[in-house]
Design a protein around this motif. Structure first.
Motif, short mmCIF file in Angstrom:
data_model
loop_
_atom_site.label_atom_id
_atom_site.label_comp_id
_atom_site.label_asym_id
_atom_site.label_seq_id
_atom_site.Cartn_x
_atom_site.Cartn_y
_atom_site.Cartn_z
N LEU A 234 4.01 5.28 -50.77
CA LEU A 234 4.19 4.54 -50.29
C LEU A 234 4.74 3.73 -49.39
O LEU A 234 3.51 2.46 -49.73
N VAL A 235 5.67 2.21 -48.65
CA VAL A 235 5.46 1.07 -47.68
C VAL A 235 4.12 2.00 -47.13
O VAL A 235 4.34 2.14 -45.85
N HIS A 236 3.32 0.90 -46.55
CA HIS A 236 2.29 1.26 -45.80
C HIS A 236 2.37 1.51 -44.75
O HIS A 236 2.08 1.93 -43.49
N TRP A 237 3.18 -0.50 -44.66
CA TRP A 237 3.59 -0.60 -42.54
C TRP A 237 4.81 -1.07 -43.34
O TRP A 237 4.86 -1.88 -43.90
N PRO A 238 6.06 -0.82 -41.67
CA PRO A 238 6.86 -2.30 -41.73
C PRO A 238 6.48 -3.33 -41.69
O PRO A 238 6.72 -4.04 -40.53
N LEU A 239 5.21 -4.26 -41.71
CA LEU A 239 5.29 -5.70 -41.87
C LEU A 239 4.59 -6.43 -43.38
O LEU A 239 4.83 -5.48 -44.11
N LYS A 240 4.67 -7.90 -43.32
CA LYS A 240 4.31 -8.14 -44.02
C LYS A 240 3.40 -9.29 -44.08
O LYS A 240 3.06 -9.68 -42.48
N ILE A 241 1.83 -9.34 -44.48
CA ILE A 241 0.75 -9.72 -44.42
C ILE A 241 1.18 -11.00 -45.28
O ILE A 241 0.69 -11.05 -46.39
N SER A 242 0.54 -12.40 -45.24
CA SER A 242 0.66 -13.31 -45.75
C SER A 242 -0.66 -13.23 -46.34
O SER A 242 -1.72 -13.27 -45.52
N GLY B 259 8.35 6.41 -50.58
CA GLY B 259 8.49 6.90 -48.93
C GLY B 259 8.10 5.90 -48.54
O GLY B 259 7.79 4.74 -48.34
N VAL B 260 7.37 6.00 -46.81
CA VAL B 260 7.01 5.03 -46.37
C VAL B 260 6.53 5.41 -44.98
O VAL B 260 6.00 6.65 -44.74
N SER B 261 5.46 5.16 -44.32
CA SER B 261 4.62 5.06 -42.98
C SER B 261 3.88 3.99 -42.31
O SER B 261 5.01 3.05 -42.63
N ASN B 262 4.70 4.58 -41.02
CA ASN B 262 4.01 3.77 -39.56
C ASN B 262 5.46 3.13 -39.64
O ASN B 262 5.76 2.36 -38.94
N PHE B 263 6.36 4.32 -39.70
CA PHE B 263 8.06 4.21 -39.92
C PHE B 263 8.16 4.24 -38.22
O PHE B 263 8.45 5.71 -38.06
N SER B 264 8.86 3.81 -37.73
CA SER B 264 9.48 4.34 -35.97
C SER B 264 11.35 5.05 -36.36
O SER B 264 11.85 3.89 -37.70
N THR B 265 11.89 4.86 -35.51
CA THR B 265 13.47 5.56 -35.86
C THR B 265 14.19 4.56 -36.13
O THR B 265 15.00 4.44 -36.84
N ARG B 266 13.87 3.15 -35.40
CA ARG B 266 14.64 1.93 -35.18
C ARG B 266 14.88 1.64 -37.15
O ARG B 266 15.68 1.68 -37.63
N ARG B 267 13.37 1.84 -37.52
CA ARG B 267 13.02 0.70 -38.93
C ARG B 267 13.30 1.91 -39.75
O ARG B 267 13.88 1.34 -41.49
#
Ligand code: A2P
Length: 318
Positions: free
Chosen positions: A118-126, A164-172
């Motif tokens: 899963l993509v853990h969060w729809p975020l990138k952390i540098s 799959g993904v995780s912590n994704f909103s309907t928009r994402r």
């Protein structure tokens, strides 16, 4: 005698896969490898076959050691009997880092393949930030199209059976579905009686995305047995009337919503208790009472306790 756990069917885009509805969550702070390993072995012994981990939890290694030992001692015949989920941490949410990240997870787990990545969060952390709380200035938008293409490659290469993904909103999710060649099989989000995710569940059902509930017991928000709050009183009253615990009522409610769920417990009695929810049900009246419980607001899980400006920053991204 190992418990009989019901399964749901998920799709990886080209074939269906059985997923045991209950899995063992392994996120905990601090992560003590020996404790995690021994809890996983206990869990396998009593019938758990689905395990949820992530790079950031630090539980991949002890889970891998437990699996190796379970095979060696004959507790299970082969790794194929298990369903193993891991997640791409946000520091690796760049296309060139996805393949090395899944390979690291597989190495940590001593496995050839994951069942679900899963993509853990729809975020990138540098940079090097691999722990919570996350400094605000290190959070960036994720290039989900580029990242998802490599997630698809992970599945095509056989490094994972599904993505799959995780912590994704309907928009994402909408955005992701607009270009995905392999649609996400699962969206793993926090879900419990105090955060029922009704809109998200409806959306995912319509799109054929299965939901896995993390923190189905409310995680750190859970104060079973000693809370004065109305929400818990309602669950406790139902539990008392049925001769069950409030935690079991919570898990049974989650189960009756048709999702899978990954409660964390490293205690053998509670591991057993959490499996003992499949041969009884909630009445219409009990379900109604739970559906009327006041709901948490926001998107972030109750486990993330950052300052509120950071919460707003993260919510703007997801
Ligand atoms: P423990 O590991 O000591 O059992 P969640 O899965 O919602 O994140 O919740 C995890 C928390 O709930 C952990 O603190 C876990 O503690 C506790 N927990 C798990 N199962 C039960 C249960 N049946 N009754 C009470 N607390 C539980």
């Amino acid at each position: 005698m190992a418990a009989n756990v019901p399964k749901v069917t998920i799709s990886n885009g080209s074939q269906t896969m059985p997923l045991p509805v209950i899995g063992l969550g392994t996120a905990t702070q601090p992560q003590v490898a020996e404790t995690t390993k021994s809890a996983v072995l206990d869990a396998i012994g009593i019938g758990y076959r689905h395990f949820d981990t992530a790079f950031i939890y630090g539980s991949e290694q002890p889970l891998g050691e437990a699996i190796a030992e379970a095979i060696k001692t004959g507790l299970i015949k082969s790794r194929d009997e298990l369903f193993i989920t891991s997640k791409l941490w946000c520091t690796f949410a760049s296309p060139e880092l996805v393949l090395p990240a899944i390979k690291t997870s597989l190495k940590n787990l001593q496995l050839d393949y994951l069942d679900l990545f899963l993509v853990h969060w729809p975020l990138k952390i540098s940079g090097e930030v691999k722990r919570l709380p996350i400094p605000k200035e290190t959070i960036f938008p994720i290039d989900i199209k580029a990242v998802w293409e490599v997630m698809e490659e992970c599945q095509n290469l056989g490094l994972t059976k599904a993505i799959g993904v995780s912590n994704f909103s309907t928009r994402r999710l909408d955005e992701l579905l607009s270009f995905a060649k392999i649609p996400p099989s699962v969206n793993q989000v926090e879900m419990n009686p105090l955060w029922q995710q009704k809109d998200l569940r409806e959306f995912c059902k319509a799109k054929g995305i299965h939901i896995t509930a993390y923190s189905p017991l409310g995680s750190k928000g859970a104060k079973w047995g000693d809370s004065e709050s109305l929400e818990y009183k309602v669950l406790e009253e139902i539990a008392k009337a049925k001769g069950k615990t409030a935690a079991q009522v919570s898990l049974r409610w989650v189960y009756e919503q048709g999702v899978s769920f990954v409660p964390k417990s490293f205690n053998k009695d509670r591991l057993k208790q959490n499996l003992d929810i499949f041969d009884w049900s909630l009445t219409e009246e009990e379900l109604n009472k739970i559906s009327k419980l006041p709901q948490r607001r926001g998107i972030l899980p109750s486990t993330m306790m950052e300052p509120s400006d950071l919460v707003r920053e993260i919510e703007a991204e997801i």
